[in-house]
Each structure stands twice: as structure tokens, then as C-alpha cells.
Design a protein around this motif. Structure first.
Motif, short mmCIF file in Angstrom:
data_model
loop_
_atom_site.label_atom_id
_atom_site.label_comp_id
_atom_site.label_asym_id
_atom_site.label_seq_id
_atom_site.Cartn_x
_atom_site.Cartn_y
_atom_site.Cartn_z
N ALA A 125 0.82 -1.21 0.00
CA ALA A 125 0.00 0.00 0.00
C ALA A 125 0.86 1.26 0.00
O ALA A 125 0.49 2.27 -0.60
CB ALA A 125 -0.93 0.00 1.22
N TYR A 132 -3.02 2.61 -2.47
CA TYR A 132 -4.21 2.07 -1.81
C TYR A 132 -5.24 3.17 -1.59
O TYR A 132 -4.89 4.30 -1.21
CB TYR A 132 -3.82 1.45 -0.46
CG TYR A 132 -4.99 0.98 0.36
CD1 TYR A 132 -5.70 -0.16 0.02
CD2 TYR A 132 -5.39 1.69 1.50
CE1 TYR A 132 -6.79 -0.60 0.77
CE2 TYR A 132 -6.46 1.27 2.25
CZ TYR A 132 -7.15 0.12 1.90
OH TYR A 132 -8.23 -0.30 2.64
N ASN A 133 -6.49 2.83 -1.84
CA ASN A 133 -7.61 3.73 -1.55
C ASN A 133 -7.46 5.10 -2.21
O ASN A 133 -7.77 6.14 -1.62
CB ASN A 133 -7.77 3.89 -0.04
CG ASN A 133 -9.13 4.42 0.36
OD1 ASN A 133 -10.11 4.26 -0.37
ND2 ASN A 133 -9.20 5.07 1.51
#
Length: 248
Positions: A125, A132-133
Motif C-alpha cells: 500500500a 491504496y484507496n
């Protein structure tokens, strides 16, 4: 208790009702007795109106429980102090601009899950291009050479790679924490860096679900990041800490 602005307690259905949910495993087979044991534990923790809302047989004499109850106490947040990473959070573009202006070269950043840890979700991540996200990883930063070494990297290999690549920062992920194995792993790495006389030349950062900044500092790291951390959090700290050291 009349609660002021600084006194807080758990919230469930209505404000200040103290409702909370706990989950745990007992070394008991699932039956009426183990359910009552789970409920009794909740009462011994100081909860009232305790009930078992979910239970599951895990096999081999173990059972999982979720209990629900109410807590009558509160916490005074005015008395809480938090040891956290102190830096100005910058966007990806701002980090790149900062590196270009302050250092005039790309920074070498190495990341890995060390020793027995095979869980790469955390380091991926932070390091990988896609991040990530919606938060891009360090591989997408134009002014960084980011190398994700993956899982189960021995501390010896990590240090050797850091020397070979002339690393500016090492990012360590520790997801596996059973029996506090992460403490031994993290201590081993700092000891090896000290033995090679390069600890002071490298920014050393660790992240994971049970990592706090306070714990990281105690173990000889420069910063510790827990859940809800993104690449820009780590990048902001690394570049600002490097700039701070350069001014000494």
C-alpha cells in the motif's frame, strides 16, 4: 455522570449510553456453559446489561464470542497525551518538489516485510505504484527510486541491500505480531544497522497494525505509523526528517 465536553463514553443507540461490543475467543467448546462464561467475563470487565450476541464453534475446544454491554464510566480526554509523528503532511506533487529543491537528486527508498512476516498488504500500500484507496504509492513519485523487496526479507539481506543501493530510508512493515515476534524482528534490524555503522545515515520507519510512534522510538526507529497511513504520510516525514538532519 453528567458529561462535559472533555468527558466521553461509548455511544451505541443514544448519546452517552455507554454501549459497546467486544469479541474474543475462549478455550471452551461452544455450549450453554461457555456462553455464560463469556457473558460473565463482560460483567467482570465492568459492563452492565451484558448479552452474547454472536457465538461460533471454532473446533478443537475453542469458541468465538461477541458480547454487547454498557459501560458506566468515561474517559477524560483532556488528560490524554499522544506521542505521534510530527511533520507537515504534503501531497505527492509537493513531496516531489520538496525533494528537487532540497536535495537535487532522487532519493533511494527501500521497503520490506522482514524476517518471518509474509504479509505484504501494508508495504504494498505504501510502496507500489497503484498504492491504496486512491493514494498512489512511492513508486509513482518522480523524485524517488522506490524498491519494494517484498516478504520474508532477512534483516541481513535488507541491510546489505541498503548499503548496495545507498538507501536514504528503509521502510519496514510488521503485520505478524503473535507472541511479540515483531519486537524481536525490529530490534534485530536496528542492531545490524548499528553494527554496520550506518544507522545514523538512514531514515528508519516502521508501520503495522500494532505499531505506534512511541513504540517505534523506543525500538530505535525514527517514526512509527499505524493503521490509516498512506504513502504521502510516510513520504512527508522522510523528506522533512532528511532536511532537518542536513541543517545540523
Amino acid at each position: 455522570m453528567k458529561q462535559g465536553k472533555e468527558q466521553v463514553r461509548p455511544y451505541g443507540d443514544t448519546m452517552d449510553d455507554g454501549a459497546m461490543q467486544l469479541s474474543f475467543t475462549l478455550p471452551l467448546k461452544l455450549d450453554e456453559m461457555s456462553c455464560e462464561a463469556a457473558r460473565t467475563l463482560g460483567e467482570q470487565m465492568g459492563l452492565t446489561d451484558v448479552g452474547v450476541t454472536y457465538s461460533r464453534d471454532l473446533g478443537q475446544g475453542f469458541s468465538f464470542f461477541i458480547i454487547y454491554g454498557k459501560y458506566t464510566g468515561s474517559v477524560d480526554i483532556s488528560k490524554i497525551t499522544v506521542n505521534k509523528v510530527e511533520c507537515q503532511k504534503m501531497k505527492k506533487e509537493e513531496v516531489d518538489q520538496f525533494i528537487s529543491a532540497k536535495f537535487g537528486r532522487k532519493l533511494n527508498i527501500l521497503g520490506a516485510c522482514i524476517e518471518s512476516d509474509a504479509h505484504t498488504v501494508g508495504i504494498d500500500a505504501i510502496m507500489n505504484m497503484k498504492g491504496y484507496n486512491g493514494h498512489k504509492g512511492l513508486e509513482s513519485y518522480h523524485e524517488m527510486n522506490a524498491y519494494n523487496l517484498g516478504a520474508q526479507v532477512s534483516s541481513e539481506d535488507f541491510v546489505a541491500k541498503a548499503i548496495e543501493m545507498k538507501a536514504d530510508a528503509l521502510l519496514v512493515s510488521q503485520i505478524v505480531t503473535q507472541k511479540n515476534v515483531h519486537l524481536a524482528n525490529l530490534t534485530k534490524l536496528t542492531d545490524l544497522l548499528e553494527a554496520e555503522s550506518i544507522r545514523d545515515q538512514i531514515i528508519l520507519v516502521v508501520g503495522g497494525p500494532r505499531i505506534t510512534h512511541e513504540l517505534a522510538k523506543e525500538l530505535g526507529y525514527d517514526a512509527g505509523f499505524g493503521p490509516n497511513t498512506y504513502a504521502e504520510d510516510v513520504a512527508s516525514f522522510v523528506v522533512q526528517e532528511m532536511a532537518r538532519r542536513d541543517k545540523k
